[in-house]
Design a protein around this motif. Structure first.
Motif, PDB file in Angstrom:
ATOM      1  N   THR A 251      49.145 -16.643 -42.679  1.00  0.00           N
ATOM      2  CA  THR A 251      50.017 -15.985 -43.169  1.00  0.00           C
ATOM      3  C   THR A 251      50.001 -17.455 -44.117  1.00  0.00           C
ATOM      4  OG1 THR A 251      50.875 -18.640 -42.355  1.00  0.00           O
ATOM      5  CG2 THR A 251      51.119 -16.458 -41.123  1.00  0.00           C
TER       6      THR A 251
ATOM      7  N   MET B 274      54.843 -27.984 -39.215  1.00  0.00           N
ATOM      8  CA  MET B 274      53.798 -27.100 -38.522  1.00  0.00           C
ATOM      9  C   MET B 274      52.617 -27.971 -38.800  1.00  0.00           C
ATOM     10  SD  MET B 274      54.127 -23.238 -40.964  1.00  0.00           S
ATOM     11  CE  MET B 274      54.854 -24.505 -42.149  1.00  0.00           C
TER      12      MET B 274
ATOM     13  N   THR C 219      58.824 -14.716 -43.019  1.00  0.00           N
ATOM     14  CA  THR C 219      57.635 -15.407 -44.047  1.00  0.00           C
ATOM     15  C   THR C 219      56.950 -14.185 -43.712  1.00  0.00           C
ATOM     16  OG1 THR C 219      56.945 -16.196 -41.793  1.00  0.00           O
ATOM     17  CG2 THR C 219      58.537 -17.682 -42.998  1.00  0.00           C
TER      18      THR C 219
ATOM     19  N   ARG D 146      53.837 -20.188 -34.086  1.00  0.00           N
ATOM     20  CA  ARG D 146      54.804 -20.153 -34.876  1.00  0.00           C
ATOM     21  C   ARG D 146      56.289 -20.676 -34.545  1.00  0.00           C
ATOM     22  NH1 ARG D 146      52.739 -14.677 -38.455  1.00  0.00           N
ATOM     23  NH2 ARG D 146      54.615 -15.301 -39.235  1.00  0.00           N
TER      24      ARG D 146
ATOM     25  N   TYR E  89      55.890 -28.830 -43.768  1.00  0.00           N
ATOM     26  CA  TYR E  89      54.673 -29.586 -43.873  1.00  0.00           C
ATOM     27  C   TYR E  89      55.003 -30.373 -41.942  1.00  0.00           C
ATOM     28  CZ  TYR E  89      50.253 -32.929 -43.286  1.00  0.00           C
ATOM     29  OH  TYR E  89      49.824 -33.737 -42.746  1.00  0.00           O
TER      30      TYR E  89
ATOM     31  N   ARG F 181      41.140 -24.087 -44.621  1.00  0.00           N
ATOM     32  CA  ARG F 181      41.638 -22.691 -43.879  1.00  0.00           C
ATOM     33  C   ARG F 181      41.510 -22.048 -43.575  1.00  0.00           C
ATOM     34  NH1 ARG F 181      46.376 -21.612 -47.714  1.00  0.00           N
ATOM     35  NH2 ARG F 181      45.988 -22.847 -49.005  1.00  0.00           N
TER      36      ARG F 181
ATOM     37  N   ASN G 287      52.148 -19.985 -44.758  1.00  0.00           N
ATOM     38  CA  ASN G 287      52.398 -20.905 -44.208  1.00  0.00           C
ATOM     39  C   ASN G 287      51.284 -21.962 -44.977  1.00  0.00           C
ATOM     40  OD1 ASN G 287      54.785 -20.261 -43.785  1.00  0.00           O
ATOM     41  ND2 ASN G 287      54.458 -19.545 -41.353  1.00  0.00           N
ATOM     42  N   ASP G 288      50.056 -21.650 -44.255  1.00  0.00           N
ATOM     43  CA  ASP G 288      48.693 -22.677 -44.194  1.00  0.00           C
ATOM     44  C   ASP G 288      49.227 -23.315 -45.850  1.00  0.00           C
ATOM     45  OD1 ASP G 288      47.654 -20.017 -45.593  1.00  0.00           O
ATOM     46  OD2 ASP G 288      45.909 -20.509 -44.286  1.00  0.00           O
TER      47      ASP G 288
ATOM     48  N   SER H  26      48.750 -22.065 -35.900  1.00  0.00           N
ATOM     49  CA  SER H  26      49.508 -21.337 -35.846  1.00  0.00           C
ATOM     50  C   SER H  26      49.709 -20.655 -37.557  1.00  0.00           C
ATOM     51  CB  SER H  26      51.228 -21.625 -35.747  1.00  0.00           C
ATOM     52  OG  SER H  26      51.442 -23.082 -36.558  1.00  0.00           O
ATOM     53  N   THR H  27      49.381 -21.310 -38.276  1.00  0.00           N
ATOM     54  CA  THR H  27      49.107 -21.235 -39.847  1.00  0.00           C
ATOM     55  C   THR H  27      48.349 -19.422 -40.576  1.00  0.00           C
ATOM     56  OG1 THR H  27      47.716 -22.371 -41.206  1.00  0.00           O
ATOM     57  CG2 THR H  27      50.681 -23.031 -40.819  1.00  0.00           C
TER      58      THR H  27
END
Length: 209
Positions: free
Chosen positions: A180, A170, A109, A75, A167, A195, A182-183, A176-177
């Protein structure tokens, strides 16, 4: 003057130099603003925090999004936390303080947890939320907001540029998302991104066979 709020210690100056040389101008200014929002919030709420540790955490919190981590599968928050840990250890900082900074960066986050932890940890998250998404916007006066933005301009396209930065930082490590928000950045920028659905993971596990 808002710039007077930035720690002037040798450690803080070393962190400033390192981050300025590593991050884009946009990310550098964002990181300083995160510290300023966080410090003002902490003072308004009467929290006891170490300004130097808070500054280090704010400066390193998005380092994992930079190109030097283009091959990392961790991450991005952990990359930044690890870099801050190495930096602090190289300056002889006590492990208890190193751990606080590591957690402040690694959890910034993660909603619902940092606000119940040590002030440095809680404040980095609140400062980042203010600068990126305007969370707590009305807790600051117009004069405070104008002073920060005048010293470290945000720019009208900051939101779009920040999404692009997330973006780019990552896209090479989508796994790694998982778990979270972050996706959201990957889904927003890449219509082919899928996802991971935890319910499907559970129902397709060997326990369900």
């Amino acid at each position: 003057m808002v710039t007077n709020a930035i720690p002037k210690s040798a450690l803080a100056r070393a962190a400033t130099e390192l981050i300025r040389d590593t991050e884009s101008d946009m990310l550098f200014a964002h990181s300083v603003r995160v510290y300023l929002w966080a410090a003002m919030s902490g003072k308004r709420r009467g929290l006891r925090f170490d300004p130097e540790l808070l500054y280090i955490a704010a400066m390193f919190h998005d380092l994992g999004l930079t190109p030097q981590y283009k091959d990392s599968q961790l991450r991005f928050e952990v990359d930044g936390a690890n870099a801050a840990r190495d930096f602090l250890r190289s300056h002889g900082i006590a492990e208890a303080e190193v751990d606080r900074v590591w957690l402040a960066i690694a959890l910034h986050t993660t909603p619902g947890i940092p606000e119940h932890m040590h002030p440095e940890i809680a404040l980095v998250q609140s400062g980042a939320g203010m600068d990126v998404a305007g969370r707590g916007f009305d807790d600051f006066t117009q004069a405070q907001r104008e002073a920060v933005i005048s010293a470290y301009p945000r720019g009208r396209t900051f939101g779009t540029r920040m999404i692009d930065t997330f973006y780019e930082g990552m896209a090479h490590r989508p796994a790694s998302t998982f778990g979270t928000f972050n996706d959201d950045f990957l889904a927003f920028k890449d219509p082919t991104f899928e996802r991971v659905d935890l319910c499907r993971v559970i129902l397709s596990s060997k326990w369900e066979g």
